[in-house]
Design a protein around this motif. Structure first.
Motif, PDB file in Angstrom:
ATOM      1  N   ARG A  10       1.179   3.663  10.919  1.00 20.17           N
ATOM      2  CA  ARG A  10       0.360   2.642  10.589  1.00 20.17           C
ATOM      3  C   ARG A  10       0.935   1.785   9.222  1.00 20.17           C
ATOM      4  O   ARG A  10       0.686   0.553   9.419  1.00 20.17           O
ATOM      5  CB  ARG A  10      -0.637   3.637   9.895  1.00 20.17           C
ATOM      6  CG  ARG A  10      -1.912   2.654   9.188  1.00 20.17           C
ATOM      7  CD  ARG A  10      -3.056   3.679   8.838  1.00 20.17           C
ATOM      8  NE  ARG A  10      -3.457   3.566   7.615  1.00 20.17           N
ATOM      9  CZ  ARG A  10      -4.067   2.435   7.005  1.00 20.17           C
ATOM     10  NH1 ARG A  10      -4.587   1.540   7.829  1.00 20.17           N
ATOM     11  NH2 ARG A  10      -4.513   2.373   5.827  1.00 20.17           N
ATOM     12  N   ARG A  11       1.885   2.551   8.430  1.00 22.25           N
ATOM     13  CA  ARG A  11       2.564   1.752   7.581  1.00 22.25           C
ATOM     14  C   ARG A  11       3.610   0.466   8.335  1.00 22.25           C
ATOM     15  O   ARG A  11       3.503  -0.389   7.757  1.00 22.25           O
ATOM     16  CB  ARG A  11       3.586   2.918   6.966  1.00 22.25           C
ATOM     17  CG  ARG A  11       4.254   2.164   5.844  1.00 22.25           C
ATOM     18  CD  ARG A  11       5.179   3.157   4.906  1.00 22.25           C
ATOM     19  NE  ARG A  11       6.184   3.557   5.792  1.00 22.25           N
ATOM     20  CZ  ARG A  11       7.169   4.407   5.225  1.00 22.25           C
ATOM     21  NH1 ARG A  11       6.860   4.948   4.295  1.00 22.25           N
ATOM     22  NH2 ARG A  11       8.251   4.790   5.978  1.00 22.25           N
ATOM     23  N   GLU A  12       4.022   1.178   9.568  1.00 22.41           N
ATOM     24  CA  GLU A  12       5.170  -0.153   9.929  1.00 22.41           C
ATOM     25  C   GLU A  12       4.106  -1.037  10.487  1.00 22.41           C
ATOM     26  O   GLU A  12       4.464  -2.370  10.289  1.00 22.41           O
ATOM     27  CB  GLU A  12       5.937   0.795  11.094  1.00 22.41           C
ATOM     28  CG  GLU A  12       7.258  -0.282  11.289  1.00 22.41           C
ATOM     29  CD  GLU A  12       8.123   0.452  12.167  1.00 22.41           C
ATOM     30  OE1 GLU A  12       8.102   1.819  12.030  1.00 22.41           O
ATOM     31  OE2 GLU A  12       9.202  -0.208  12.683  1.00 22.41           O
ATOM     32  N   SER A  13       2.913  -0.901  10.922  1.00 23.72           N
ATOM     33  CA  SER A  13       2.122  -1.916  11.475  1.00 23.72           C
ATOM     34  C   SER A  13       1.489  -2.865  10.370  1.00 23.72           C
ATOM     35  O   SER A  13       1.344  -3.989  10.737  1.00 23.72           O
ATOM     36  CB  SER A  13       1.130  -1.478  12.489  1.00 23.72           C
ATOM     37  OG  SER A  13       0.112  -0.841  11.798  1.00 23.72           O
ATOM     38  N   ILE A  14       1.272  -2.132   9.470  1.00 23.07           N
ATOM     39  CA  ILE A  14       0.626  -3.166   8.186  1.00 23.07           C
ATOM     40  C   ILE A  14       2.005  -3.892   7.470  1.00 23.07           C
ATOM     41  O   ILE A  14       1.784  -5.067   7.312  1.00 23.07           O
ATOM     42  CB  ILE A  14       0.209  -2.170   7.184  1.00 23.07           C
ATOM     43  CG1 ILE A  14      -1.297  -1.633   7.635  1.00 23.07           C
ATOM     44  CG2 ILE A  14      -0.258  -3.125   5.901  1.00 23.07           C
ATOM     45  CD1 ILE A  14      -2.072  -0.882   6.949  1.00 23.07           C
ATOM     46  N   LEU A  15       3.057  -3.174   7.524  1.00 22.44           N
ATOM     47  CA  LEU A  15       4.255  -4.090   7.005  1.00 22.44           C
ATOM     48  C   LEU A  15       4.489  -5.192   7.836  1.00 22.44           C
ATOM     49  O   LEU A  15       4.872  -6.430   7.440  1.00 22.44           O
ATOM     50  CB  LEU A  15       5.482  -3.347   7.017  1.00 22.44           C
ATOM     51  CG  LEU A  15       5.406  -2.201   5.909  1.00 22.44           C
ATOM     52  CD1 LEU A  15       6.780  -1.276   5.840  1.00 22.44           C
ATOM     53  CD2 LEU A  15       5.567  -2.739   4.430  1.00 22.44           C
ATOM     54  N   ARG A  16       4.343  -4.963   8.968  1.00 24.69           N
ATOM     55  CA  ARG A  16       4.396  -6.062  10.140  1.00 24.69           C
ATOM     56  C   ARG A  16       3.605  -7.263  10.046  1.00 24.69           C
ATOM     57  O   ARG A  16       3.894  -8.271  10.085  1.00 24.69           O
ATOM     58  CB  ARG A  16       4.209  -5.328  11.500  1.00 24.69           C
ATOM     59  CG  ARG A  16       4.916  -6.322  12.833  1.00 24.69           C
ATOM     60  CD  ARG A  16       4.995  -5.557  14.095  1.00 24.69           C
ATOM     61  NE  ARG A  16       6.036  -4.506  13.899  1.00 24.69           N
ATOM     62  CZ  ARG A  16       6.817  -4.851  15.168  1.00 24.69           C
ATOM     63  NH1 ARG A  16       7.115  -5.406  15.747  1.00 24.69           N
ATOM     64  NH2 ARG A  16       7.792  -3.668  15.122  1.00 24.69           N
ATOM     65  N   GLU A  17       2.396  -6.916   9.811  1.00 24.04           N
ATOM     66  CA  GLU A  17       1.156  -7.751   9.479  1.00 24.04           C
ATOM     67  C   GLU A  17       1.693  -8.651   8.295  1.00 24.04           C
ATOM     68  O   GLU A  17       1.307  -9.986   8.287  1.00 24.04           O
ATOM     69  CB  GLU A  17      -0.024  -7.325   9.298  1.00 24.04           C
ATOM     70  CG  GLU A  17      -1.081  -7.476  10.663  1.00 24.04           C
ATOM     71  CD  GLU A  17      -2.310  -6.579  10.378  1.00 24.04           C
ATOM     72  OE1 GLU A  17      -3.052  -6.636   9.400  1.00 24.04           O
ATOM     73  OE2 GLU A  17      -2.344  -5.964  11.478  1.00 24.04           O
ATOM     74  N   MET A  18       2.181  -7.824   7.536  1.00 22.58           N
ATOM     75  CA  MET A  18       2.728  -8.653   6.204  1.00 22.58           C
ATOM     76  C   MET A  18       3.778  -9.535   6.389  1.00 22.58           C
ATOM     77  O   MET A  18       4.361 -10.198   5.459  1.00 22.58           O
ATOM     78  CB  MET A  18       2.932  -7.923   5.133  1.00 22.58           C
ATOM     79  CG  MET A  18       1.599  -7.098   4.589  1.00 22.58           C
ATOM     80  SD  MET A  18       1.971  -5.817   3.191  1.00 22.58           S
ATOM     81  CE  MET A  18       2.603  -7.158   1.857  1.00 22.58           C
ATOM     82  N   LYS A  50       4.297  -3.470  -2.921  1.00 28.64           N
ATOM     83  CA  LYS A  50       2.910  -3.630  -2.931  1.00 28.64           C
ATOM     84  C   LYS A  50       2.445  -3.432  -1.470  1.00 28.64           C
ATOM     85  O   LYS A  50       1.302  -3.107  -1.382  1.00 28.64           O
ATOM     86  CB  LYS A  50       2.678  -5.104  -3.386  1.00 28.64           C
ATOM     87  CG  LYS A  50       1.244  -5.481  -3.343  1.00 28.64           C
ATOM     88  CD  LYS A  50       0.963  -6.646  -4.366  1.00 28.64           C
ATOM     89  CE  LYS A  50      -0.549  -6.495  -4.458  1.00 28.64           C
ATOM     90  NZ  LYS A  50      -1.563  -6.027  -3.887  1.00 28.64           N
ATOM     91  N   GLY A  51       2.966  -3.925  -0.297  1.00 27.84           N
ATOM     92  CA  GLY A  51       2.538  -3.702   1.009  1.00 27.84           C
ATOM     93  C   GLY A  51       2.634  -2.060   1.231  1.00 27.84           C
ATOM     94  O   GLY A  51       1.529  -1.653   1.596  1.00 27.84           O
ATOM     95  N   LEU A  52       3.350  -1.350   0.650  1.00 26.64           N
ATOM     96  CA  LEU A  52       3.577   0.122   0.740  1.00 26.64           C
ATOM     97  C   LEU A  52       2.260   0.616  -0.007  1.00 26.64           C
ATOM     98  O   LEU A  52       1.850   1.599   0.585  1.00 26.64           O
ATOM     99  CB  LEU A  52       4.755   0.681   0.354  1.00 26.64           C
ATOM    100  CG  LEU A  52       6.090   0.287   1.318  1.00 26.64           C
ATOM    101  CD1 LEU A  52       7.294   0.578   0.588  1.00 26.64           C
ATOM    102  CD2 LEU A  52       5.920   0.768   2.608  1.00 26.64           C
ATOM    103  N   ASP A  53       2.040   0.268  -1.245  1.00 27.29           N
ATOM    104  CA  ASP A  53       0.981   0.643  -1.952  1.00 27.29           C
ATOM    105  C   ASP A  53      -0.282   0.351  -1.176  1.00 27.29           C
ATOM    106  O   ASP A  53      -1.083   1.237  -1.275  1.00 27.29           O
ATOM    107  CB  ASP A  53       1.078   0.204  -3.481  1.00 27.29           C
ATOM    108  CG  ASP A  53       2.239   0.737  -4.062  1.00 27.29           C
ATOM    109  OD1 ASP A  53       2.725   1.718  -3.973  1.00 27.29           O
ATOM    110  OD2 ASP A  53       2.522   0.096  -5.119  1.00 27.29           O
ATOM    111  N   ASP A  54      -0.497  -0.640  -0.913  1.00 28.87           N
ATOM    112  CA  ASP A  54      -1.592  -1.128   0.029  1.00 28.87           C
ATOM    113  C   ASP A  54      -2.066  -0.229   0.883  1.00 28.87           C
ATOM    114  O   ASP A  54      -3.101   0.193   1.536  1.00 28.87           O
ATOM    115  CB  ASP A  54      -1.652  -2.712   0.252  1.00 28.87           C
ATOM    116  CG  ASP A  54      -1.691  -3.484  -0.630  1.00 28.87           C
ATOM    117  OD1 ASP A  54      -2.267  -2.877  -2.004  1.00 28.87           O
ATOM    118  OD2 ASP A  54      -1.504  -4.678  -0.621  1.00 28.87           O
TER     119      ASP A  54
END
Ligand code: URA
Ligand code: SF4
Length: 243
Positions: A3-11, A236-240
């Motif tokens: 999930r972390r990687e997919s959000i980072l990808r979105e960012m 910030k992305g990781l915190d989100d």
């Protein structure tokens, strides 16, 4: 994909780059934890040492590093310099190795390069010791501040590995080539690696210039600033994501 990687990808921050093909270190474990012995005969002792270090807590790590004579850098050091900062840090900055002042004081980055590092931290609202840990690829000062050699970074790597396991930072910033190559176990060109998110055993890792290099190459300070902004955005992305 996590999930972390997919959000980072979105960012726009992922993918996490994995460098596996050109191992730079002869004796250390790979990112997967597979031992890569330099020679079959040397393997068991090195494995045993790595295992021992991997089980250490902070006190034992500190005393072991203080007395370590496992590479030739022990010969001219005044003292080994383990690291400094918050042992539950979100941010881990990794430099190359102690210089003269660090060797004297027992703390990383206390000389000229350290002043610049402190300024770089301040620029992104960070402070030494507050959610920040600072360490080095080698714990003992290389004579005349030469670049540590492969055997030296390899010998010292289990300590850094253990520090990272104990701290569990959210993000690692590798300062300069030796730090990046040690952590990624591959050849790294800093200029070509900036702005990318690498992977150190599941922890995102960013590569930027070493502060001592920036003191000699003022023009690249602007690039280091970009890298810090990238690091801050990534954090910030990781915190989100909540992790
Ligand atoms: N340079 C480094 O890489 N580390 C230090 O601790 C000091 C200078
Ligand atoms: Fe030991 Fe690392 Fe110092 Fe070498 S540099 S003597 S491996 S602590």
């Amino acid at each position: 994909m996590t999930r972390r990687e997919s959000i980072l990808r979105e960012m726009g921050l992922a993918p996490l780059w994995r460098l596996r093909d050109k191992p730079a270190l002869p004796t250390q474990a790979t990112a997967e934890g597979e031992p890569m012995p330099a020679s079959p005969a040397a393997a068991p002792a090195a494995d045993e040492r790595t295992r021992r270090i991997a089980a250490m807590g902070w006190d034992e790590l500190k005393s072991t590093v203080a007395e370590c004579r496992d590479c030739r850098l022990c010969e001219q050091r005044k003292q080994a310099v383990l690291g400094v900062g918050d042992i539950e840090a979100d941010w881990l900055f990794v430099g190359e190795g102690p210089g003269a002042e660090e060797d004297e004081k027992g703390e990383p980055f206390v000389g000229q390069a350290g002043k610049l590092l402190d300024a770089m931290l301040a620029a992104i609202d960070l402070q030494r010791g507050r959610k920040v840990y600072i360490g080095n690829a080698v714990k003992c000062r290389p004579p005349n501040n030469r670049t540590p050699e492969l055997e030296e970074t390899a010998a010292c790597f289990p300590y850094l590995q253990r520090q990272i396991e104990l701290i569990r930072p959210k993000l690692i910033v590798a300062l300069g080539k030796p730090a990046a190559e040690t952590l990624l176990n591959a050849e790294v060109k800093v200029g070509a690696s900036r702005g990318r998110l690498f992977d150190y055993r599941g922890i995102p890792l960013i590569v930027t210039y070493h502060p001592a290099y920036l003191l000699r190459n003022l023009a690249d300070k602007a690039k280091a600033w970009e890298d810090l902004c990238f690091a801050r955005r990534t954090m910030k992305g990781l915190d989100d994501v909540g992790g």
